[in-house]
Motif scaffolding. Structure first.
Motif, PDB file in Angstrom:
ATOM      1  N   ALA A  86       0.843  -1.204   0.000  1.00 53.64           N
ATOM      2  CA  ALA A  86       0.000   0.000   0.000  1.00 53.64           C
ATOM      3  C   ALA A  86       0.874   1.248   0.000  1.00 53.64           C
ATOM      4  N   THR A  87       1.960   1.229   0.773  1.00 55.98           N
ATOM      5  CA  THR A  87       2.889   2.364   0.799  1.00 55.98           C
ATOM      6  C   THR A  87       3.467   2.581  -0.588  1.00 55.98           C
ATOM      7  N   ASP A  88       3.832   1.505  -1.263  1.00 54.96           N
ATOM      8  CA  ASP A  88       4.396   1.580  -2.608  1.00 54.96           C
ATOM      9  C   ASP A  88       3.406   2.234  -3.570  1.00 54.96           C
ATOM     10  N   PHE A  89       2.129   1.988  -3.380  1.00 52.12           N
ATOM     11  CA  PHE A  89       1.089   2.548  -4.239  1.00 52.12           C
ATOM     12  C   PHE A  89       0.980   4.068  -4.074  1.00 52.12           C
ATOM     13  N   PHE A  90       1.121   4.564  -2.827  1.00 54.42           N
ATOM     14  CA  PHE A  90       0.900   5.980  -2.546  1.00 54.42           C
ATOM     15  C   PHE A  90       2.149   6.842  -2.621  1.00 54.42           C
ATOM     16  N   ILE A  91       3.304   6.252  -2.493  1.00 54.14           N
ATOM     17  CA  ILE A  91       4.541   7.036  -2.421  1.00 54.14           C
ATOM     18  C   ILE A  91       5.386   6.747  -3.643  1.00 54.14           C
ATOM     19  N   LYS A  92       5.990   7.795  -4.196  1.00 54.82           N
ATOM     20  CA  LYS A  92       6.781   7.661  -5.416  1.00 54.82           C
ATOM     21  C   LYS A  92       8.207   7.227  -5.080  1.00 54.82           C
ATOM     22  N   SER A  93       8.334   6.085  -4.465  1.00 56.94           N
ATOM     23  CA  SER A  93       9.654   5.549  -4.163  1.00 56.94           C
ATOM     24  C   SER A  93       9.600   4.048  -4.379  1.00 56.94           C
ATOM     25  N   GLU A  94      10.768   3.409  -4.315  1.00 56.41           N
ATOM     26  CA  GLU A  94      10.838   1.974  -4.504  1.00 56.41           C
ATOM     27  C   GLU A  94      10.653   1.310  -3.144  1.00 56.41           C
ATOM     28  N   VAL A  95       9.579   0.544  -2.986  1.00 52.97           N
ATOM     29  CA  VAL A  95       9.247  -0.079  -1.702  1.00 52.97           C
ATOM     30  C   VAL A  95       9.249  -1.600  -1.874  1.00 52.97           C
ATOM     31  N   LYS A  96       9.961  -2.290  -0.969  1.00 52.54           N
ATOM     32  CA  LYS A  96       9.974  -3.755  -1.008  1.00 52.54           C
ATOM     33  C   LYS A  96       9.762  -4.302   0.392  1.00 52.54           C
ATOM     34  N   PHE A  97       9.036  -5.416   0.454  1.00 53.60           N
ATOM     35  CA  PHE A  97       8.858  -6.141   1.709  1.00 53.60           C
ATOM     36  C   PHE A  97       9.736  -7.384   1.663  1.00 53.60           C
ATOM     37  N   PHE A  98      10.422  -7.650   2.758  1.00 52.53           N
ATOM     38  CA  PHE A  98      11.251  -8.840   2.893  1.00 52.53           C
ATOM     39  C   PHE A  98      10.810  -9.598   4.138  1.00 52.53           C
ATOM     40  N   ASP A  99      10.741 -10.917   4.027  1.00 52.65           N
ATOM     41  CA  ASP A  99      10.474 -11.724   5.209  1.00 52.65           C
ATOM     42  C   ASP A  99      11.683 -11.609   6.141  1.00 52.65           C
ATOM     43  N   ILE A 100      11.466 -11.808   7.429  1.00 46.02           N
ATOM     44  CA  ILE A 100      12.540 -11.682   8.419  1.00 46.02           C
ATOM     45  C   ILE A 100      13.714 -12.616   8.075  1.00 46.02           C
ATOM     46  N   SER A 101      13.424 -13.735   7.430  1.00 49.13           N
ATOM     47  CA  SER A 101      14.485 -14.662   7.020  1.00 49.13           C
ATOM     48  C   SER A 101      15.341 -14.090   5.889  1.00 49.13           C
ATOM     49  N   GLU A 102      14.873 -13.019   5.251  1.00 44.90           N
ATOM     50  CA  GLU A 102      15.595 -12.368   4.147  1.00 44.90           C
ATOM     51  C   GLU A 102      16.226 -11.040   4.584  1.00 44.90           C
ATOM     52  N   LYS A 103      16.475 -10.908   5.877  1.00 51.87           N
ATOM     53  CA  LYS A 103      16.991  -9.646   6.427  1.00 51.87           C
ATOM     54  C   LYS A 103      18.283  -9.206   5.733  1.00 51.87           C
ATOM     55  N   GLN A 104      19.201 -10.134   5.495  1.00 45.25           N
ATOM     56  CA  GLN A 104      20.472  -9.784   4.844  1.00 45.25           C
ATOM     57  C   GLN A 104      20.236  -9.268   3.427  1.00 45.25           C
ATOM     58  N   GLN A 105      19.315  -9.899   2.698  1.00 45.56           N
ATOM     59  CA  GLN A 105      18.984  -9.444   1.341  1.00 45.56           C
ATOM     60  C   GLN A 105      18.420  -8.023   1.394  1.00 45.56           C
ATOM     61  N   ALA A 106      17.577  -7.746   2.377  1.00 48.01           N
ATOM     62  CA  ALA A 106      16.995  -6.404   2.514  1.00 48.01           C
ATOM     63  C   ALA A 106      18.079  -5.379   2.778  1.00 48.01           C
ATOM     64  N   GLN A 107      19.038  -5.711   3.646  1.00 46.78           N
ATOM     65  CA  GLN A 107      20.130  -4.785   3.950  1.00 46.78           C
ATOM     66  C   GLN A 107      21.003  -4.546   2.730  1.00 46.78           C
ATOM     67  N   ASN A 108      21.276  -5.594   1.958  1.00 49.16           N
ATOM     68  CA  ASN A 108      22.050  -5.426   0.732  1.00 49.16           C
ATOM     69  C   ASN A 108      21.314  -4.554  -0.271  1.00 49.16           C
ATOM     70  N   TRP A 109      20.002  -4.782  -0.413  1.00 45.36           N
ATOM     71  CA  TRP A 109      19.199  -4.025  -1.372  1.00 45.36           C
ATOM     72  C   TRP A 109      19.153  -2.536  -1.013  1.00 45.36           C
ATOM     73  N   ILE A 110      18.939  -2.226   0.268  1.00 46.32           N
ATOM     74  CA  ILE A 110      18.809  -0.824   0.663  1.00 46.32           C
ATOM     75  C   ILE A 110      20.140  -0.088   0.523  1.00 46.32           C
ATOM     76  N   LYS A 111      21.249  -0.799   0.635  1.00 48.20           N
ATOM     77  CA  LYS A 111      22.574  -0.167   0.521  1.00 48.20           C
ATOM     78  C   LYS A 111      23.016  -0.002  -0.931  1.00 48.20           C
ATOM     79  N   SER A 112      22.357  -0.697  -1.854  1.00 48.74           N
ATOM     80  CA  SER A 112      22.805  -0.630  -3.265  1.00 48.74           C
ATOM     81  C   SER A 112      22.303   0.621  -3.959  1.00 48.74           C
TER      82      SER A 112
END
Length: 112
Positions: A86-112
Protein backbone atom coordinates in the motif's frame (compact mmCIF):
# COMPACT_ATOMS: atom_id res chain seq x y z
CA UNK A 1 24.33 -0.32 8.16
CA UNK A 2 26.05 2.85 7.07
CA UNK A 3 24.63 5.07 4.37
CA UNK A 4 24.51 8.85 4.62
CA UNK A 5 20.88 9.21 3.63
CA UNK A 6 19.46 6.10 5.31
CA UNK A 7 17.13 6.04 8.32
CA UNK A 8 17.12 2.57 9.88
CA UNK A 9 14.88 1.54 12.77
CA UNK A 10 13.70 -1.58 14.55
CA UNK A 11 9.99 -1.12 15.19
CA UNK A 12 8.03 -2.98 17.86
CA UNK A 13 4.75 -2.41 19.64
CA UNK A 14 2.67 0.52 18.38
CA UNK A 15 4.06 3.63 16.70
CA UNK A 16 2.91 6.81 18.42
CA UNK A 17 2.82 10.47 17.49
CA UNK A 18 6.02 11.01 19.55
CA UNK A 19 7.81 8.27 17.60
CA UNK A 20 6.90 9.93 14.32
CA UNK A 21 7.91 13.39 15.59
CA UNK A 22 11.42 12.04 16.32
CA UNK A 23 11.78 10.96 12.71
CA UNK A 24 10.83 14.28 11.14
CA UNK A 25 14.13 16.14 11.95
CA UNK A 26 16.13 13.17 10.62
CA UNK A 27 14.20 13.35 7.35
CA UNK A 28 14.74 17.12 7.09
CA UNK A 29 18.50 16.85 7.75
CA UNK A 30 18.90 14.43 4.85
CA UNK A 31 16.69 16.45 2.49
CA UNK A 32 18.56 19.67 3.30
CA UNK A 33 21.80 17.97 2.16
CA UNK A 34 20.15 17.37 -1.22
CA UNK A 35 19.55 13.62 -0.87
CA UNK A 36 16.48 11.44 -1.12
CA UNK A 37 15.74 9.58 2.11
CA UNK A 38 16.03 5.79 2.19
CA UNK A 39 14.34 3.80 4.97
CA UNK A 40 15.01 0.38 6.47
CA UNK A 41 12.33 -0.76 8.92
CA UNK A 42 12.66 -4.06 10.75
CA UNK A 43 9.31 -4.90 12.31
CA UNK A 44 9.50 -7.10 15.39
CA UNK A 45 6.22 -7.69 17.21
CA UNK A 46 4.91 -4.57 15.44
CA UNK A 47 1.26 -3.87 16.26
CA UNK A 48 0.59 -0.87 14.01
CA UNK A 49 -0.09 2.74 14.89
CA UNK A 50 -2.02 4.67 17.44
CA UNK A 51 -4.48 6.96 15.65
CA UNK A 52 -2.35 10.04 16.33
CA UNK A 53 0.78 8.18 15.19
CA UNK A 54 -0.92 7.21 11.95
CA UNK A 55 -2.04 10.82 11.38
CA UNK A 56 1.50 12.10 12.03
CA UNK A 57 2.88 9.53 9.57
CA UNK A 58 0.39 10.66 6.91
CA UNK A 59 1.40 14.31 7.45
CA UNK A 60 5.10 13.45 7.11
CA UNK A 61 4.52 11.31 4.01
CA UNK A 62 2.36 13.84 2.21
CA UNK A 63 4.85 16.65 2.90
CA UNK A 64 7.72 14.63 1.41
CA UNK A 65 6.21 12.57 -1.39
CA UNK A 66 9.08 13.33 -3.80
CA UNK A 67 11.85 13.18 -1.19
CA UNK A 68 11.90 9.43 -0.51
CA UNK A 69 14.15 6.93 -2.25
CA UNK A 70 14.05 3.25 -1.30
CA UNK A 71 12.04 1.73 1.54
CA UNK A 72 12.74 -1.75 2.87
CA UNK A 73 10.22 -3.30 5.26
CA UNK A 74 11.35 -6.48 7.03
CA UNK A 75 8.79 -8.50 8.95
CA UNK A 76 6.97 -11.80 9.21
CA UNK A 77 3.27 -11.04 8.99
CA UNK A 78 1.07 -10.97 5.89
CA UNK A 79 -0.54 -7.64 6.88
CA UNK A 80 2.94 -6.06 7.07
CA UNK A 81 3.58 -7.12 3.49
CA UNK A 82 0.21 -5.67 2.45
CA UNK A 83 1.02 -2.41 4.27
CA UNK A 84 4.33 -2.19 2.38
CA UNK A 85 2.50 -2.73 -0.92
CA UNK A 86 0.00 0.00 0.00
CA UNK A 87 2.89 2.36 0.80
CA UNK A 88 4.40 1.58 -2.61
CA UNK A 89 1.09 2.55 -4.24
CA UNK A 90 0.90 5.98 -2.55
CA UNK A 91 4.54 7.04 -2.42
CA UNK A 92 6.78 7.66 -5.42
CA UNK A 93 9.65 5.55 -4.16
CA UNK A 94 10.84 1.97 -4.50
CA UNK A 95 9.25 -0.08 -1.70
CA UNK A 96 9.97 -3.75 -1.01
CA UNK A 97 8.86 -6.14 1.71
CA UNK A 98 11.25 -8.84 2.89
CA UNK A 99 10.47 -11.72 5.21
CA UNK A 100 12.54 -11.68 8.42
CA UNK A 101 14.48 -14.66 7.02
CA UNK A 102 15.60 -12.37 4.15
CA UNK A 103 16.99 -9.65 6.43
CA UNK A 104 20.47 -9.78 4.84
CA UNK A 105 18.98 -9.44 1.34
CA UNK A 106 16.99 -6.40 2.51
CA UNK A 107 20.13 -4.79 3.95
CA UNK A 108 22.05 -5.43 0.73
CA UNK A 109 19.20 -4.02 -1.37
CA UNK A 110 18.81 -0.82 0.66
CA UNK A 111 22.57 -0.17 0.52
CA UNK A 112 22.81 -0.63 -3.26
Amino acid sequence: MEKEHLIAAKISGKLTEKDMEKMHPLIHNIIEKGHKVDFYFEMEDFKGYTLKGFWEDLKIDSAHLGDYGKMAFVGNKKWQELAAKATDFFIKSEVKFFDISEKQQAQNWIKS
